[in-house]
Design a protein around this motif. Structure first.
Motif, PDB file in Angstrom:
ATOM      1  N   TRP A 137       7.649 -29.773  31.006  1.00 41.76           N
ATOM      2  CA  TRP A 137       7.965 -29.503  29.607  1.00 41.76           C
ATOM      3  C   TRP A 137       9.273 -30.173  29.224  1.00 41.76           C
ATOM      4  CZ3 TRP A 137      12.384 -27.212  27.892  1.00 41.76           C
ATOM      5  CH2 TRP A 137      12.425 -26.908  26.533  1.00 41.76           C
ATOM      6  N   GLY A 138       9.444 -30.528  27.949  1.00 43.93           N
ATOM      7  CA  GLY A 138      10.704 -31.092  27.497  1.00 43.93           C
ATOM      8  C   GLY A 138      10.841 -31.048  25.984  1.00 43.93           C
TER       9      GLY A 138
ATOM     10  N   LEU B 140       9.605 -20.055  31.522  1.00 47.21           N
ATOM     11  CA  LEU B 140      10.110 -21.396  31.287  1.00 47.21           C
ATOM     12  C   LEU B 140      11.280 -21.588  32.242  1.00 47.21           C
ATOM     13  CD1 LEU B 140       9.854 -23.967  29.592  1.00 47.21           C
ATOM     14  CD2 LEU B 140      11.554 -23.000  28.040  1.00 47.21           C
ATOM     15  N   ILE B 141      11.156 -22.575  33.119  1.00 46.27           N
ATOM     16  CA  ILE B 141      12.176 -22.842  34.125  1.00 46.27           C
ATOM     17  C   ILE B 141      12.920 -24.111  33.706  1.00 46.27           C
ATOM     18  CG2 ILE B 141      12.603 -23.317  36.561  1.00 46.27           C
ATOM     19  CD1 ILE B 141       9.800 -21.962  37.053  1.00 46.27           C
ATOM     20  N   ILE B 142      14.202 -23.973  33.419  1.00 46.89           N
ATOM     21  CA  ILE B 142      14.993 -25.100  32.933  1.00 46.89           C
ATOM     22  C   ILE B 142      15.479 -25.914  34.124  1.00 46.89           C
ATOM     23  CG2 ILE B 142      17.030 -25.753  31.606  1.00 46.89           C
ATOM     24  CD1 ILE B 142      16.621 -22.960  30.236  1.00 46.89           C
ATOM     25  N   GLY B 143      15.362 -27.250  34.017  1.00 47.49           N
ATOM     26  CA  GLY B 143      15.731 -28.107  35.131  1.00 47.49           C
ATOM     27  C   GLY B 143      16.883 -29.048  34.838  1.00 47.49           C
ATOM     28  N   THR B 144      16.787 -29.830  33.756  1.00 47.22           N
ATOM     29  CA  THR B 144      17.770 -30.869  33.480  1.00 47.22           C
ATOM     30  C   THR B 144      18.133 -30.908  32.004  1.00 47.22           C
ATOM     31  OG1 THR B 144      16.856 -32.213  35.263  1.00 47.22           O
ATOM     32  CG2 THR B 144      18.239 -33.350  33.694  1.00 47.22           C
TER      33      THR B 144
ATOM     34  N   PHE C 266      10.744 -22.594  22.026  1.00 46.15           N
ATOM     35  CA  PHE C 266       9.546 -22.685  22.867  1.00 46.15           C
ATOM     36  C   PHE C 266       8.837 -21.341  22.815  1.00 46.15           C
ATOM     37  CE2 PHE C 266       7.296 -21.946  26.797  1.00 46.15           C
ATOM     38  CZ  PHE C 266       6.553 -23.097  26.923  1.00 46.15           C
ATOM     39  N   THR C 267       7.565 -21.347  22.450  1.00 43.93           N
ATOM     40  CA  THR C 267       6.784 -20.113  22.400  1.00 43.93           C
ATOM     41  C   THR C 267       5.567 -20.250  23.314  1.00 43.93           C
ATOM     42  OG1 THR C 267       5.531 -20.911  20.490  1.00 43.93           O
ATOM     43  CG2 THR C 267       7.471 -19.559  20.039  1.00 43.93           C
TER      44      THR C 267
ATOM     45  N   GLN D 177      10.014 -26.807  33.622  1.00 45.84           N
ATOM     46  CA  GLN D 177       8.625 -26.491  33.943  1.00 45.84           C
ATOM     47  C   GLN D 177       8.208 -25.225  33.210  1.00 45.84           C
ATOM     48  OE1 GLN D 177       8.937 -26.096  38.195  1.00 45.84           O
ATOM     49  NE2 GLN D 177       8.417 -28.227  38.524  1.00 45.84           N
ATOM     50  N   TYR D 178       6.988 -25.263  32.703  1.00 43.53           N
ATOM     51  CA  TYR D 178       6.383 -24.104  32.063  1.00 43.53           C
ATOM     52  C   TYR D 178       5.382 -23.534  33.063  1.00 43.53           C
ATOM     53  CZ  TYR D 178       3.363 -21.498  28.836  1.00 43.53           C
ATOM     54  OH  TYR D 178       2.605 -20.532  28.222  1.00 43.53           O
ATOM     55  N   LEU D 179       5.621 -22.310  33.490  1.00 43.01           N
ATOM     56  CA  LEU D 179       4.821 -21.674  34.528  1.00 43.01           C
ATOM     57  C   LEU D 179       4.008 -20.542  33.930  1.00 43.01           C
ATOM     58  CD1 LEU D 179       4.303 -21.492  37.642  1.00 43.01           C
ATOM     59  CD2 LEU D 179       6.162 -19.832  37.700  1.00 43.01           C
TER      60      LEU D 179
END
Length: 125
Positions: free
Chosen positions: A13-14, A37-41, A26-27, A108-110
């Motif tokens: 996701w981005g 929603l796992i934030i990475g960068t 983000f919904t 990433q959207y899990l």
């Protein structure tokens, strides 16, 4: 006998925040599945100015539902940051509270999906 197990479904996701779009929400679908929603960068774009860009986050599981600063980026000092440990329950709102970007957020959207397995261990369609 069938048992119900959870299996994850993961999607990259981005989003982009900039002077024209300072906020992004983000919904996820309202259903009985678990969404994360796992934030990475967080990364400044090549055309960004050398100014301080501050990103805040507000989510369903934020304390007091107040915006929380998660990054302060400046092109000449810290143009990118990788984050671990920020897992949010949608809806999640990102705000560019200072600066004009462009600033890109990825993660990433899990979704935890339920599926059944039979006694023999094989999956049912």
């Amino acid at each position: 006998m069938d048992s119900v197990l959870e299996r994850p479904s993961c999607v990259v996701w981005g989003c982009e925040l900039n002077a024209q779009q300072k906020t992004f929400t983000f919904t996820a679908k309202e259903n009985l599945l678990e969404h994360q929603l796992i934030i990475g960068t967080l990364c400044l774009g090549a055309e960004s100015e050398d100014e301080l860009n501050i990103v805040t986050l507000r989510s369903k599981n934020s304390t007091g539902n107040k915006p929380i600063p998660i990054a302060s980026l400046r092109r000449s000092v810290l143009p990118m940051i990788s984050i671990s440990g920020i897992d949010c329950t949608p809806p999640v709102t990102f705000t560019l509270s200072s600066g004009s970007g462009p600033l890109y957020i990825s993660g990433q959207y899990l979704i935890l999906e339920e599926h059944s397995t039979s006694e023999s261990g094989s999956e049912e369609p």
